[in-house]
Design a protein around this motif. Structure first.
Motif, PDB file in Angstrom:
ATOM      1  N   LEU A 170       0.928  -1.009   0.000  1.00 44.28           N
ATOM      2  CA  LEU A 170       0.011  -0.290  -0.073  1.00 44.28           C
ATOM      3  C   LEU A 170       0.867   1.100  -0.018  1.00 44.28           C
ATOM      4  O   LEU A 170       0.295   2.276  -0.241  1.00 44.28           O
ATOM      5  CB  LEU A 170      -0.962   0.071   1.408  1.00 44.28           C
ATOM      6  N   ALA A 171       2.137   1.035   0.218  1.00 45.10           N
ATOM      7  CA  ALA A 171       3.112   2.420   0.244  1.00 45.10           C
ATOM      8  C   ALA A 171       2.972   3.325  -1.009  1.00 45.10           C
ATOM      9  O   ALA A 171       2.924   2.815  -2.173  1.00 45.10           O
ATOM     10  CB  ALA A 171       4.569   1.978   0.551  1.00 45.10           C
ATOM     11  N   VAL A 172       2.791   4.589  -0.778  1.00 45.04           N
ATOM     12  CA  VAL A 172       3.216   5.507  -1.478  1.00 45.04           C
ATOM     13  C   VAL A 172       4.479   6.399  -1.320  1.00 45.04           C
ATOM     14  O   VAL A 172       5.223   6.612  -2.155  1.00 45.04           O
ATOM     15  CB  VAL A 172       1.773   6.415  -1.743  1.00 45.04           C
TER      16      VAL A 172
ATOM     17  N   ARG B  54       7.260   6.431   1.599  1.00 47.29           N
ATOM     18  CA  ARG B  54       7.785   5.641   2.926  1.00 47.29           C
ATOM     19  C   ARG B  54       8.686   6.582   3.763  1.00 47.29           C
ATOM     20  O   ARG B  54       9.099   7.461   3.402  1.00 47.29           O
ATOM     21  CB  ARG B  54       8.470   4.440   2.221  1.00 47.29           C
TER      22      ARG B  54
ATOM     23  N   ARG C 255      -3.619  -9.887  -5.281  1.00 44.14           N
ATOM     24  CA  ARG C 255      -3.932  -8.708  -5.967  1.00 44.14           C
ATOM     25  C   ARG C 255      -3.206  -8.442  -7.017  1.00 44.14           C
ATOM     26  O   ARG C 255      -3.636  -8.026  -8.320  1.00 44.14           O
ATOM     27  CB  ARG C 255      -3.954  -7.523  -5.024  1.00 44.14           C
TER      28      ARG C 255
ATOM     29  N   ARG D 214       2.551   3.397  -8.705  1.00 50.51           N
ATOM     30  CA  ARG D 214       2.347   4.132  -7.099  1.00 50.51           C
ATOM     31  C   ARG D 214       3.249   3.459  -5.906  1.00 50.51           C
ATOM     32  O   ARG D 214       3.728   4.286  -5.491  1.00 50.51           O
ATOM     33  CB  ARG D 214       0.763   3.629  -6.557  1.00 50.51           C
ATOM     34  N   GLN D 215       3.598   2.153  -6.422  1.00 53.62           N
ATOM     35  CA  GLN D 215       4.386   1.638  -5.386  1.00 53.62           C
ATOM     36  C   GLN D 215       5.977   1.908  -5.540  1.00 53.62           C
ATOM     37  O   GLN D 215       6.817   1.783  -4.667  1.00 53.62           O
ATOM     38  CB  GLN D 215       4.357  -0.039  -5.348  1.00 53.62           C
TER      39      GLN D 215
ATOM     40  N   SER E 208       4.950   7.860  -7.787  1.00 51.30           N
ATOM     41  CA  SER E 208       3.533   7.663  -7.468  1.00 51.30           C
ATOM     42  C   SER E 208       2.658   8.528  -8.145  1.00 51.30           C
ATOM     43  O   SER E 208       1.304   8.200  -8.268  1.00 51.30           O
ATOM     44  CB  SER E 208       3.505   7.995  -6.015  1.00 51.30           C
TER      45      SER E 208
END
Lengths: 822, 256
Positions: free
Chosen positions: A501-503, A505, B20, B229-230, B235
């Motif tokens: 879920l990281a955008v 860190r 996912r 995004r990761q 992002s």
């Protein structure tokens, strides 16, 4: 004879008692050693401890002998409330429920100053965790669940386990609201790693970091934020605070209460088999640490089991899915301080019900545990469910068969231990006898103290430091200061990526950012802050700065501050000066939360939805810690694609500063390097601070900024250097700035920690940025430009005072903390 | 419809994001618990996700490698069905002998490799960071047909250093094309020292497969690099496909 052990302990105190006036005539007391005594009053079948007839000194001796933290007058209060003498189990119950940790007995009234409601609040600080409004996606309102607690004394005594169980406890608090846990953060305060106590301090630093990692990593909960300060006030009392976040649909919230009309529902506990571990944990949190009792205190620290917890979390999420599918109402609560007793009594009381529990049904790891240990022990990795009887078989099957808890850890399982009752009594049975029978409300209500405060005689003055001859050296030493330097050697131990879920860190920006709804753009930002040295000088301003910095940090990535939590780490509240530090801190938080109001909602404060008070942070050896109101701020971003980091993005950009440089170096890293504390902590003009925070959010939302960083520890020079370096210290651009805008001496202009922001603007956006700032009444200062060369150059007009290659900055900034830990 | 089974061991923690990532690549997948080995037969490929199965007791992956579900996976793998182990999943594959996959005289998988504690001068023990890896072999596998030559991807482990008691084994695996990915710089140069090689892995190897390429043990996490995004600094590109997704897309193409 089940009570031989405790009775031997009690033996010297147990004596024949005359019925006292306050007791009904038919109460019988025959309290000779090993003699079974039955007190019919209150339906209690076992020995009562004859408090009412003891002299104060005898009560004190009894309390000490039994390692109870209750005060003499509190014991007398128990007798008054019950209308009879209590059983030993009941005494242990009150010992925990009335501990500072559980009852907030000294802090309750003061905390009322804090705003706790508002348009962004789904659930304020009432249950295990607070809930802040998050996005509404596809017609579903989501909330961010947040818990923030301390685990200070355990971490000082047994640092790995103390820190690990601190993480575990917060994660339980968030999970038990029905949420999916998405992240945690770790504000840490350690002693001086170069001071007189360096060996122990370094040991604690490394063990705490390993403990945080050793719990969150296996569980699969990423750490997305944190901060670390080192100073000698924490030499004998480190602070380990933990924040945990979860995501939930508002309609799916599970409350920490027995559902309405739930008489006859099963009380089910799940998790690790109960043992001695952590017995007395809440009480340990509520006393001053005494180095002489360290060995004893170790026994009160809980034992973490992240492996078992990992499976319990997955099984519990399967339970959530099942009860949502069936549309059932259950109660669910974490088992933390006070164990089974606290969890079950609070569940029952919150639902306006009573409860009856047979302690013989509790899965135990050891035979012959005394009833008060089974009831109050703080064995980790346990939860309580209130389940309708028709669902109980499914609940047990999910834990015990589908996820095979009994095969995963010895003795672990879900088990029915009692029933919710319509009578509002809390009854515990053990070996066929009633060991506790009291109105549930008496058990949960707690007590309250009015503590006197007295102002600390603080004597701080501004030093007269000669201007540095070599500004390059001064800049590098500030960047190398462990409170300023990169914390990568800490957070690289943590899995920041798990769950995917990281955008943004840790280290990349002022706040961590996650997109908690996969495939959707709304994001949550999290920051934790407080500079302890500011509070050493002024608890009020230290608290104001903590709130302001936490909000600045989430704003610097583009998020709107939506809610906060406060963990108030303080000294001994029985000392008027320490209590005054506490009340001043709360005042500071309150003033800042009101003045830095919710963006777009004039005069509506940013609410505190949770928190914790941790008193008694001092040791017998040393004075108290710096008052430490540690704040976490949750920010909301509608679209994570707009979030920005602190790293410079291109050459030829303009660098702007907002926030005047003032002679406010009290508590700064620069003064610390000069062995000074100073007196002038940043005295924030909250009106303009608010305008700056809101303006930066608008600028980022309008995509007018390329990078942004707030000014805090280390001052303006550090802010620019960190923008040049970026979180990974691999920045490709340099910067050239001119500080002739400031009338301060250059070292003060560069190292003052007055609040502010620096941001990078493409030349073509300059006017648009100035226009937005004008609407907020802000006059930006054009500091300079970004350059192709990997170099940071600072001048005062035409005179260059600093010229440092990125490699030099990197070396200073990345080695400060590893050296402190080594 | 071809389906992927993601195996949840006690202690796994990457099963949801692995699912996912499969779905983002157009793969249908289910999470199967360790105590449901009979379900394996109905699936066409298997992913052993990251985590700390059995809390890394003895050695990371050692206990899970003896679970009944691994016998089922060995059987299915024998039919040529692809098996991908990521991080702890890679450790399980190595501990079960499925990688490198050589059989003993008795016809059993031999345990010839181990994933040993990192050698890292900066942070001891567990280490989480972003690295770059490159395809280091022309070997065709079900997981690599579409991947970029060089791409960023995160690692997060304490034991990621491929070692063998047979000093020549890693060299042999390279020669036979079984060393699929290596750690490298952004530009693709393999440098066998920190920080480019983040854990001291032998010859900077990040992933090893069996002889036929159908079983691959990789330490980096492609499911954590499946959306832009990761990827740090990217992002603003939002939900667009990240470089790691191509591992799963390759599998989708293979299963077609």
């Amino acid at each position: 004879m089940n009570f031989s052990v405790p009775l031997l302990l009690l033996g010297f105190l147990v004596k024949s008692l005359q019925p006292a006036n306050l007791l009904p005539k038919n109460t019988i007391f025959i309290l000779a050693r090993k003699t079974q005594v039955i007190g019919k009053m209150g339906g209690v079948d076992v020995e009562q401890v004859g408090i009412h007839a003891m002299a104060d000194g005898e009560i004190s001796a009894f309390l000490k002998k039994n390692s109870l933290a209750l005060k003499v007058e509190e014991c007398r209060k128990i007798v008054e409330l019950l209308g009879r003498d209590p059983t030993l189990t009941e005494i242990h119950i009150f010992n925990i429920q009335w501990s500072e940790h559980s009852s907030y007995k000294s802090s309750k009234d003061t905390l009322k100053m804090l705003p706790t409601s508002g348009p962004t609040v789904i659930l304020g600080p009432r249950e295990d965790a607070g809930i802040i409004k998050f996005a509404n996606v596809d017609g579903e309102q989501y909330g961010i669940v947040i818990s923030h607690e301390s685990h200070n004394h355990p971490s000082q005594v047994v640092p790995y386990e103390g820190a690990a169980t601190g993480v575990g406890g917060n994660i339980r608090d968030v999970l038990c609201m029905g949420a999916h846990v998405i992240s945690s953060a770790d504000p840490l305060r350690f002693g001086n790693p170069f001071g007189k106590n360096l060996n122990k301090v370094k040991y604690i630093i490394n063990q705490v970091v390993e403990g945080v990692a050793g719990y969150g990593n296996p569980l699969g909960v990423p750490i997305i934020a944190g901060d670390t300060y080192f100073n000698d006030s924490f030499d004998e009392n480190c602070l380990v605070n933990v924040v945990a976040l979860g995501i939930i649909k508002e309609k799916d919230i599970i409350h920490s209460a027995a559902p309405p009309d739930s008489a006859g529902h099963d009380i089910v506990i799940v998790g690790k088999a109960t043992d001695y571990s952590g017995f007395g944990g809440a009480a340990l949190a509520s006393v001053i640490l005494d180095a002489d009792e360290e060995e004893f205190n170790k026994g009160a620290v809980q034992v973490p089991d992240p492996f078992l917890k990992n499976i319990i979390v997955r099984a519990t999420e399967a339970v959530f899915a099942e009860i949502r599918k069936r549309g059932l109402a259950l109660g669910f609560k974490d088992m933390g301080a006070g164990g089974i007793m606290c969890s079950t009594s609070e569940l029952c009381d919150a639902g306006n019900m009573g409860g009856e529990i047979d302690l013989d049904n509790v899965p135990v790891a050891l035979k012959d545990l005394p009833p008060y240990v089974i009831a109050c022990g703080e064995t980790q990795e346990r939860f309580t469910w209130i389940s309708p009887p028709e669902f109980t078989p499914t609940l047990l099957k999910i834990y015990n068969e589908d996820f095979e808890l009994p095969n995963v850890a010895e003795g672990a399982r879900a088990a029915v231990i009692g029933k919710v009752t319509g009578a509002k009594n809390y009854v515990l049975r053990h070996k066929g006898k009633i060991v506790c029978n009291a109105p549930v409300e008496v058990i949960t209500r707690g007590i309250k103290y009015q503590r006197p405060g007295r102002e600390h005689k603080r004597k701080f003055s501004e030093p007269n430091i000669p201007e540095p001859k070599d500004y390059n050296a001064a800049a590098l030493s500030v960047l190398h200061h462990p409170n300023v330097a990169s914390k990568a050697s800490i957070f690289k131990h943590y899995d920041t990526e798990v769950q995917g879920l990281a955008v943004i860190r840790p280290g990349e920006a002022d706040a961590g950012v996650q997109a908690p709804l996969p495939g959707k753009y709304p994001a949550v930002a999290l920051s934790v802050d407080h500079n302890p040295k500011y509070s050493r000088i002024s608890p009020f301003h230290g608290a104001v700065n903590a709130v302001a910095e936490a909000m600045r940090n989430v704003a610097a990535v583009g998020a709107i501050p939506y809610g906060m939590t406060d963990c108030l780490n303080m000294g001994n509240p029985e000392k008027p000066e320490a209590f005054r530090d506490f009340t001043e801190s709360v005042e500071g938080l309150s003033v800042a939360a009101h003045k830095l109001w919710l963006k777009g909602k004039q005069d509506t404060p940013v609410p505190f939805v949770g928190g914790n008070v941790s008193f008694y942070n001092e040791s017998t050896k040393d004075a108290q810690i710096d008052p430490s109101p540690i704040i976490s701020c949750v920010g909301y971003l509608e679209d994570y694609r707009k979030a920005i980091t602190m790293k410079l993005k291109q050459q030829g950009s303009k660098l702007f500063l907002i926030g005047d440089r003032k002679d406010e170096l009290g508590g700064s890293a620069y003064y610390d390097l000069n062995q000074e504390t100073g007196a002038n902590v940043p005295n924030i003009d909250l009106e303009s601070e608010r305008e700056r925070i809101h303006a930066v959010i608008d600028l980022i939302d309008a995509q007018l900024l390329e990078s942004c960083h707030d000014i805090s520890d280390g001052g303006l020079l550090t802010t620019i250097a960190e923008m040049v370096l970026g979180g990974e210290a691999d920045g490709a651009f340099g910067a050239e700035i001119d500080i002739s805008f400031s009338s301060l001496r250059p070292d003060k202009a560069l190292f003052s920690e007055s609040p502010g922001f620096v941001f990078e603007v493409k030349p073509e956006n300059k006017e648009k940025v100035e226009h937005v700032l004008k609407t907020y009444g802000i006059n930006p200062i054009e500091l300079g430009t970004t350059t192709a060369g990997s170099k940071l150059v600072v001048g005062v007009g035409n005179k260059r005072i600093i010229g440092l290659e990125n490699e030099q900055l990197k070396k200073a900034w990345t080695t400060g903390v590893p050296e402190a830990m080594k | 419809m071809k389906k992927v089974a993601i195996i949840l061991f006690p202690g796994s923690n990457c099963e949801e994001e692995s699912k996912r990532a499969c779905e983002s690549a157009g793969l249908v997948s289910d999470i199967i618990r360790w105590n449901e080995p009979k379900r394996c037969r109905a699936y066409d490929a298997f992913i052993l996700p990251g985590g700390w199965s059995y809390e890394d007791r003895i050695r990371a992956g050692a206990i899970a490698s003896h679970e009944g579900v691994m016998d089922a996976i060995k059987e299915e793998s024998g039919k040529g069905k692809p098996v991908l182990g990521i991080c702890n999943g890679a450790q399980i594959l190595v501990e079960s002998g499925l990688v490198p996959g050589n059989l003993s005289e008795q016809g059993k998988f031999q345990v010839e490799l181990a994933l040993a504690p990192n050698h890292n001068p900066f942070v001891s023990g567990y280490y989480c960071t972003w690295v770059n890896i490159k395809k280091a072999s022309a070997k065709k596998t079900p997981f690599t047909s579409l991947v970029d030559d060089v791409f960023p991807i995160p690692i997060a482990h304490g034991e990621g250093r491929f070692v063998s008691s047979d000093a020549s084994l890693l060299k042999k695996l390279e020669e036979s094309g079984q060393a699929i990915f290596k750690y490298c710089t952004k530009q693709g140069s393999v440098i066998d020292e920190f920080p480019v090689n983040p854990n001291g892995s032998g010859n900077a190897i990040a992933a090893i497969c069996n002889k036929t390429g159908t079983v691959m043990a990789m330490m980096p996490h492609p499911e954590r690099a499946s959306w832009m995004r990761q990827v740090p600094g990217m992002s603003s590109q939002g939900e667009r496909a990240g470089p790691g997704r191509k591992i799963f897309e390759s599998l989708r193409e293979y299963l077609k």
